[in-house]
Design an enzyme around this catalytic site. Structure first.
Site, mmCIF file in Angstrom:
data_model
loop_
_atom_site.group_PDB
_atom_site.id
_atom_site.type_symbol
_atom_site.label_atom_id
_atom_site.label_comp_id
_atom_site.label_asym_id
_atom_site.label_seq_id
_atom_site.Cartn_x
_atom_site.Cartn_y
_atom_site.Cartn_z
ATOM 1 N N ASP A 35 0.798 -1.140 -0.044
ATOM 2 C CA ASP A 35 0.094 0.117 -0.115
ATOM 3 C C ASP A 35 0.950 1.231 0.070
ATOM 4 O O ASP A 35 1.964 1.260 0.364
ATOM 5 C CB ASP A 35 -0.854 0.136 1.159
ATOM 6 C CG ASP A 35 -2.366 0.967 1.191
ATOM 7 O OD1 ASP A 35 -3.183 0.366 0.747
ATOM 8 O OD2 ASP A 35 -1.988 2.149 1.081
ATOM 9 N N ASP A 55 4.587 2.846 -3.829
ATOM 10 C CA ASP A 55 3.710 3.622 -4.754
ATOM 11 C C ASP A 55 3.467 2.995 -6.257
ATOM 12 O O ASP A 55 4.462 2.939 -7.016
ATOM 13 C CB ASP A 55 4.420 5.245 -5.136
ATOM 14 C CG ASP A 55 3.374 6.096 -6.066
ATOM 15 O OD1 ASP A 55 2.156 5.460 -6.300
ATOM 16 O OD2 ASP A 55 3.653 7.047 -6.187
ATOM 17 N N CYS A 121 -19.646 2.208 -10.868
ATOM 18 C CA CYS A 121 -19.398 3.617 -11.505
ATOM 19 C C CYS A 121 -19.307 3.471 -13.074
ATOM 20 O O CYS A 121 -19.041 4.434 -13.698
ATOM 21 C CB CYS A 121 -18.711 4.521 -10.761
ATOM 22 S SG CYS A 121 -18.932 4.721 -9.097
ATOM 23 N N TYR A 150 -13.404 8.869 -11.898
ATOM 24 C CA TYR A 150 -13.518 7.501 -11.372
ATOM 25 C C TYR A 150 -14.170 6.347 -12.140
ATOM 26 O O TYR A 150 -13.381 5.403 -12.611
ATOM 27 C CB TYR A 150 -14.101 7.500 -9.890
ATOM 28 C CG TYR A 150 -14.163 6.079 -9.052
ATOM 29 C CD1 TYR A 150 -12.929 5.799 -8.749
ATOM 30 C CD2 TYR A 150 -15.108 5.618 -9.067
ATOM 31 C CE1 TYR A 150 -12.858 4.859 -8.008
ATOM 32 C CE2 TYR A 150 -15.083 4.363 -8.344
ATOM 33 C CZ TYR A 150 -13.982 3.727 -7.913
ATOM 34 O OH TYR A 150 -13.938 2.794 -6.849
ATOM 35 N N THR A 222 -31.514 6.080 -4.809
ATOM 36 C CA THR A 222 -31.704 4.736 -4.374
ATOM 37 C C THR A 222 -30.353 3.956 -4.747
ATOM 38 O O THR A 222 -29.786 4.296 -5.876
ATOM 39 C CB THR A 222 -32.671 4.068 -5.170
ATOM 40 O OG1 THR A 222 -32.601 3.934 -6.653
ATOM 41 C CG2 THR A 222 -34.043 4.166 -4.549
ATOM 42 N N ARG A 287 -29.196 3.371 -8.730
ATOM 43 C CA ARG A 287 -28.380 2.066 -9.009
ATOM 44 C C ARG A 287 -28.421 0.969 -8.464
ATOM 45 O O ARG A 287 -28.736 0.754 -7.231
ATOM 46 C CB ARG A 287 -26.747 2.663 -8.794
ATOM 47 C CG ARG A 287 -25.866 1.531 -9.080
ATOM 48 C CD ARG A 287 -24.369 2.278 -9.029
ATOM 49 N NE ARG A 287 -24.267 3.242 -9.912
ATOM 50 C CZ ARG A 287 -23.192 4.165 -9.603
ATOM 51 N NH1 ARG A 287 -22.710 4.156 -8.498
ATOM 52 N NH2 ARG A 287 -22.926 5.075 -10.529
#
Length: 344
Positions: A35, A55, A121, A150, A222, A287
């Site tokens: 991480d 990174d 998304c 995103y 929703t 969604r």
């Protein structure tokens, strides 16, 4: 094969931390957890795991992370709730570097399987304009009109996985997560998602005896929310399936944000006066996950009730909130005492 080396990218995050724990429970003994955050900022850290800070937007970091690895789970991304992704589109897009460099490093390291955590998304916004949304099928991602920033990064990275599979033979698997929640995740600071944000707001209102709550949007939008245990089971099933195309991984239990607040109020034993911030980021109007394909392919779908998962999540956030409040109060008293100084 519990002795194969597994890489969890984004292991310091919410889902990544739970995934490391799940792999340990399944008997895997060789796990590399990576991480970008300092290890003391990870949500969960485990002994017996090769924990590393790197990174992964950097190609060299990805090559080091993939060395001698058999399986890669890529959950690394710069992301958060709707308040974060609507105001940090460039940062979200830069996560494309992580998946690109990890894919290249995985091919060079002869990795056997590669899992990519995508998102709901990616779906066409035109299909999510109504609160009474028709559940989203996998094919509804095209023609493309995903969440700006995103969503585009996730959709592009899905295509990268597809073409690395086709061109280089890397066995890639993709899951489109639908609003994962649970303990050991972000619950304040601006990156939290709706379930954690609602829990925090209800807890704060209850403890401060200001029985009010601010809701982003009109409360009629929703969503479906998937508890982390269902997410982990789905990741394992999809990773080791023979399904190369992206699959929905989400609950089909649809609720309004107002109903989500109802659930948390019931758990907390309070009733709050609601105010609605219609200028705040709220995302699409509706969604939900169509789970037809995952049932057909895997004979399974997420099944943990929202009420049950939210109770576990609320209890954990309550304890975290109280502990943080006590720590801040103690630090404040120490600063006051230090400010008074010693008598001369």
């Amino acid at each position: 094969m519990p002795d194969r080396l597994i890489l969890v990218a984004g292991a310091g995050g919410f889902i990544g931390g739970h995934l490391v724990a799940d792999l340990l429970r399944r008997g895997h003994s060789r796990i590399r957890a990576v991480d970008i955050k300092p290890i003391d900022a990870w949500y969960q850290v485990f002994e017996g795991v090769e924990n590393a800070v790197a990174d992964l937007k950097d190609a060299h970091g990805c090559r080091c992370a993939c060395e001698d690895v058999d399986e890669v789970y890529n959950l690394a991304a710069d992301m958060g709730g709707m308040g974060f992704i609507e105001n940090n589109k460039a940062l979200c897009m830069l996560s494309v570097l992580i998946n690109t460099h990890l894919l290249r490093a995985a091919v060079d390291a002869d990795v056997q399987r590669f899992f990519f955590a995508s998102s709901a998304c990616v779906y066409n916004a035109e299909k999510q304009r109504s609160e009474q949304v028709v559940p989203l099928r996998e094919e509804d991602a095209y023609p493309a009109m995903p969440e700006d920033g995103y969503g585009w990064e996730k959709l592009f990275s899905e295509r990268m996985c597809r073409h690395f599979r086709e061109d280089f033979g890397l066995q890639t698997r993709v899951a489109r997560f639908h609003n994962v929640y649970g303990p050991h995740g972000t619950w304040d600071g601006g990156r939290e998602k709706a379930p954690a944000a609602v829990c925090r707001k209800v807890i704060q209102a209850k403890l401060d005896t200001r029985l009010e709550i601010d809701i982003w949007g009109d409360g009629k939008q929703t969503r479906s929310f998937m508890y982390i245990d269902d997410c982990l089971q789905g990741i394992d099933l999809i990773m080791h399936s023979e399904i190369p195309e992206p699959l929905n991984l989400g609950s089909s239990e649809l609720v309004t944000i107002n109903q989500l607040v109802d659930i948390v109020e019931e758990i907390a034993g309070v009733r709050l006066t609601r105010t609605y911030n219609r200028d705040a980021p709220k995302g699409v109007n509706g969604r939900n996950s169509d789970n037809t394909r995952i049932r057909e392919c895997l004979g399974w779908e997420p099944s943990i009730r929202l009420r049950d998962g939210m109770e576990r999540t609320y209890r954990w956030i309550y304890d975290e909130y109280v502990a943080k409040t006590c720590t801040m109060a103690f630090q404040g008293r120490r600063e006051t005492i230090d400010g008074l100084g010693s008598p001369s």
